[in-house]
Design a protein around this motif. Structure first.
Motif, PDB file in Angstrom:
ATOM      1  N   CYS A  46      -5.189  -0.574   7.969  1.00 55.64           N
ATOM      2  CA  CYS A  46      -4.500  -1.694   8.083  1.00 55.64           C
ATOM      3  C   CYS A  46      -5.106  -2.668   7.932  1.00 55.64           C
ATOM      4  CB  CYS A  46      -3.104  -1.173   8.864  1.00 55.64           C
ATOM      5  SG  CYS A  46      -2.498  -2.966  10.059  1.00 55.64           S
ATOM      6  N   SER A  68       0.209  -1.008   1.775  1.00 51.03           N
ATOM      7  CA  SER A  68      -0.772  -1.947   0.642  1.00 51.03           C
ATOM      8  C   SER A  68      -1.532  -1.511  -0.472  1.00 51.03           C
ATOM      9  CB  SER A  68      -1.755  -1.722   1.547  1.00 51.03           C
ATOM     10  OG  SER A  68      -2.884  -2.233   0.937  1.00 51.03           O
ATOM     11  N   ARG A  80      -5.451 -10.179   3.193  1.00 53.43           N
ATOM     12  CA  ARG A  80      -4.490 -10.663   3.425  1.00 53.43           C
ATOM     13  C   ARG A  80      -5.107 -12.900   3.638  1.00 53.43           C
ATOM     14  NH1 ARG A  80      -0.197  -9.198   5.203  1.00 53.43           N
ATOM     15  NH2 ARG A  80      -0.666  -7.716   6.112  1.00 53.43           N
ATOM     16  N   ASP A 130      -7.130  -4.460   5.153  1.00 55.91           N
ATOM     17  CA  ASP A 130      -5.582  -4.940   4.926  1.00 55.91           C
ATOM     18  C   ASP A 130      -5.015  -6.317   5.264  1.00 55.91           C
ATOM     19  OD1 ASP A 130      -3.487  -4.643   2.238  1.00 55.91           O
ATOM     20  OD2 ASP A 130      -2.885  -5.144   3.568  1.00 55.91           O
ATOM     21  N   CYS A 131      -5.031  -6.804   6.333  1.00 57.82           N
ATOM     22  CA  CYS A 131      -3.966  -7.733   6.963  1.00 57.82           C
ATOM     23  C   CYS A 131      -5.371  -9.124   6.814  1.00 57.82           C
ATOM     24  CB  CYS A 131      -3.362  -6.966   8.078  1.00 57.82           C
ATOM     25  SG  CYS A 131      -3.074  -8.954   9.237  1.00 57.82           S
TER      26      CYS A 131
END
Length: 605
Positions: A337, A326, A344, A340-341
């Motif tokens: 996680c 990341s 995106r 971050d996902c």
């Protein structure tokens, strides 16, 4: 190959030579060769091995029925050993794991980070006409063409929000042509300010202020974190468990500032209070998914217990042991996680990010929030289970919680609190809350996943079964390898050695004796047509123990000779020879022909 020793030796006459020949051990094969054969290697292995049963199977003293019984018993035990060993190998290859849970006591413990958010995102009193014009559509108060919804107006009239009604009158309003709303600035300005919400704060009995909190943005807008380790605030520790040894705050949730609900949407909130998450400083808050609610009018006690979890990576477990890939976070956690996902995902679908998302990309406008960001994120969280798949980290810290609450204020304290904070008793009952967070005890729970079966266990199990069924051990395995080496040396290395050696006689085997100090002494010899016939007997050791008897004649390495009647004849006298090659004829006793020609004995010192 046998070499004559350099120690003292003795020469024997004909009579002693015959006596020595009669004492020769019968350890040669049928051809009379001194070379050990595969059969002899196998017999020697069976007689000396520690594997139970083999010597009884091949024992000449056992009858045939006894041998059959021993064969059956041996192979049954061997089958049981193989079956159990294969079972253990399969168990090892299944990569089993066990989980151990135990308590660890400590002298002091780091206090966790505590993040809380007001359930209301925007304060009504701080709204401006520009805010409503550009974000009224996001608030479900206006249509995309900036006309006010009649449903919202009727609700505002009934709730006596005259100030908000005046702001919704855009009759003479003209927005600035170059004005672009800053969503981050708007959330920071319109969100509830900690200076107004925080009435009292104490940590371990000492006073604290809003300066001990860090500002952070979540899906609830502007939030605050205590003991984040940011903004120059050191991490705090606690030395005792129980209430009064942690964080205690009194908050005013300011319900009068809540934005009216004038419709039902996915973002509509009917609650009043705050959302709280207790987490470690290494992971960002994910309060909309993992937080718990605290209601006004109550004092809520939160008893915590720290839990350290250690999982195994594949193939024993399914935790993630590699660093996070990341550009926003350096330490891997499930919340990092997921954030971050989600970031995106919105960048791919909406070309913008929400205020609480990391990075430097463009922040979504209120229109983008309404049309793309909020629906896309709701779909990702609730329905799309394939895009954001976050593994459990191999090492993580979490906090178990037990909540209890009591009513606040009591009838006895309502007037005092109303006078203290210059509010009405009704306001105190509807807006004031107390949150008390502490460790239950100064210990933490360690949950550790370990390998249930390893190579050492496999070797121990197989070794135990080997000893039980066939009486074998690790050294027995070495015996087997030693036997295989002897067979390999006899069959393979011996083949190449014999292939390279010059063939003087196909039925003879080569043996060499070195005489290092002085040449052989000739005690008796006879000549026939200038050919000399020799017989050499060697002994070793000062006690003259019998080593071996070469029962045939020999040929010199450095001179020419021929073989006649299984005997070797030299064309030279052997007085000055230092090395001999002996060809064994395979005769058990000396022939009369040798005796008629004469015998020569030599000594080497």
């Amino acid at each position: 190959m046998v070499k004559a020793p350099t120690s003292e030796s003795i020469a024997l006459g004909p009579q002693k030579l015959n006596d020595a020949q009669e004492k020769t051990p019968q350890n040669h094969n049928e051809g009379g060769s001194l070379k050990t054969t595969m059969k002899e290697i196998t017999v020697a292995f069976i007689t000396r091995t520690k594997i139970h049963g083999l010597k009884f199977i091949f024992s000449p003293d056992k009858s045939k029925p006894q041998r059959v019984i021993w064969i059956m018993a041996f192979f049954v035990c061997l089958s049981l050993l193989a079956t159990w060993s294969w079972n253990r190998i399969q168990y090892l290859m299944s990569y089993p794991a066990i989980t151990k849970i135990y308590m660890v006591w400590a002298h002091n413990m780091s206090f966790p980070a505590v993040t809380f958010c007001n359930k209301n995102v925007f304060r009504v009193s701080n709204l401006t006409k520009d805010d409503l014009y550009h974000s009224g559509y996001w608030m479900d108060l206006m249509y995309p063409n900036h006309t006010v919804m009649e449903r919202g107006l009727s609700i505002l009239k009934d709730s006596h929000k005259q100030g908000l009604l005046s702001l919704l009158d855009f009759t003479n309003y003209t927005p600035a042509p170059d004005y672009r709303i800053d969503t981050t600035e708007m959330m920071g300005r319109l969100g509830h300010q900690l200076q107004d919400m925080l009435l009292e704060c104490r940590f371990r009995g000492e006073s604290c202020t809003y300066k001990n909190f860090s500002t952070i943005y979540t899906r609830y807008g502007k939030c605050y974190t205590f003991n984040s380790g940011l903004d120059g605030n050191p991490l705090l520790t606690t030395l005792k468990g129980g209430t009064g040894n942690g964080l205690e705050i009194m908050l005013d949730i300011q319900q009068d500032e809540y934005l009216p609900v004038w419709g039902e949407t996915d973002e509509t909130s009917y609650e009043a209070g705050i959302k709280v998450q207790i987490h470690s400083q290494d992971e960002p808050p994910f309060i909309d998914q993992l937080g718990f609610g605290v209601a006004p009018g109550f004092q809520t006690f939160v008893s915590c217990q720290q839990q350290l979890l250690q999982y195994l990576p594949p193939p024993w477990g399914d935790c993630k042991s590699t660093p996070i890939d990341s550009e926003y976070f350096s330490t891997y956690s499930i919340t990092a996680c997921r954030i971050d996902c989600e970031t995106r995902y919105l960048l791919e679908n909406c070309n913008c990010r929400m205020v609480h998302m990391p990075g430097t990309s463009t922040v979504c406008t209120p229109e983008q929030y309404k049309d793309c960001a909020d629906p896309a994120l709701d779909f990702l969280v609730e329905k799309d289970n394939d895009y954001c798949v976050c593994q459990t980290p191999c090492n993580m810290t979490r906090y178990g919680k037990e909540l209890s609450m009591v009513k606040i204020p009591s009838k006895a304290s309502a007037k005092y609190l109303a006078k203290k904070f210059n509010k009405t008793e009704q306001y105190i009952g509807e807006n004031i809350m107390v949150l008390d967070i502490f460790f239950e005890a100064l210990n933490y729970e360690k949950i550790e996943q370990k390998k249930a079966y390893e190579i050492a266990g496999l070797l121990g199990d197989i070794g135990g079964q080997m000893g039980l069924f066939i009486g074998a051990s690790v050294l027995t395995i070495l015996e087997i390898f030693d036997y295989l080496y002897e067979v390999f040396k006899d069959k393979v290395l011996g083949y190449f050695t014999r292939k390279k050696r010059p063939q003087r006689c196909q039925s003879d085997n080569l043996m060499t004796v070195d005489v290092k100090h002085k040449p052989l002494e000739i005690s008796h010899h006879s000549k026939a047509n200038d050919w000399t016939s020799l017989v050499v007997t060697t002994f070793y050791g000062s006690t003259f123990n019998f080593l071996t008897l070469l029962r045939t004649v020999c040929v010199c390495v450095h001179c020419s000779g021929v073989i006649r009647d299984n005997e070797c004849f030299l064309q030279e006298e052997p007085e000055t020879l230092s090395k001999w090659e002996f060809y064994l004829s395979g005769k058990e006793k000396q022939t009369d022909k040798k005796k008629q020609k004469g015998e020569i004995s030599g000594v080497a010192s």
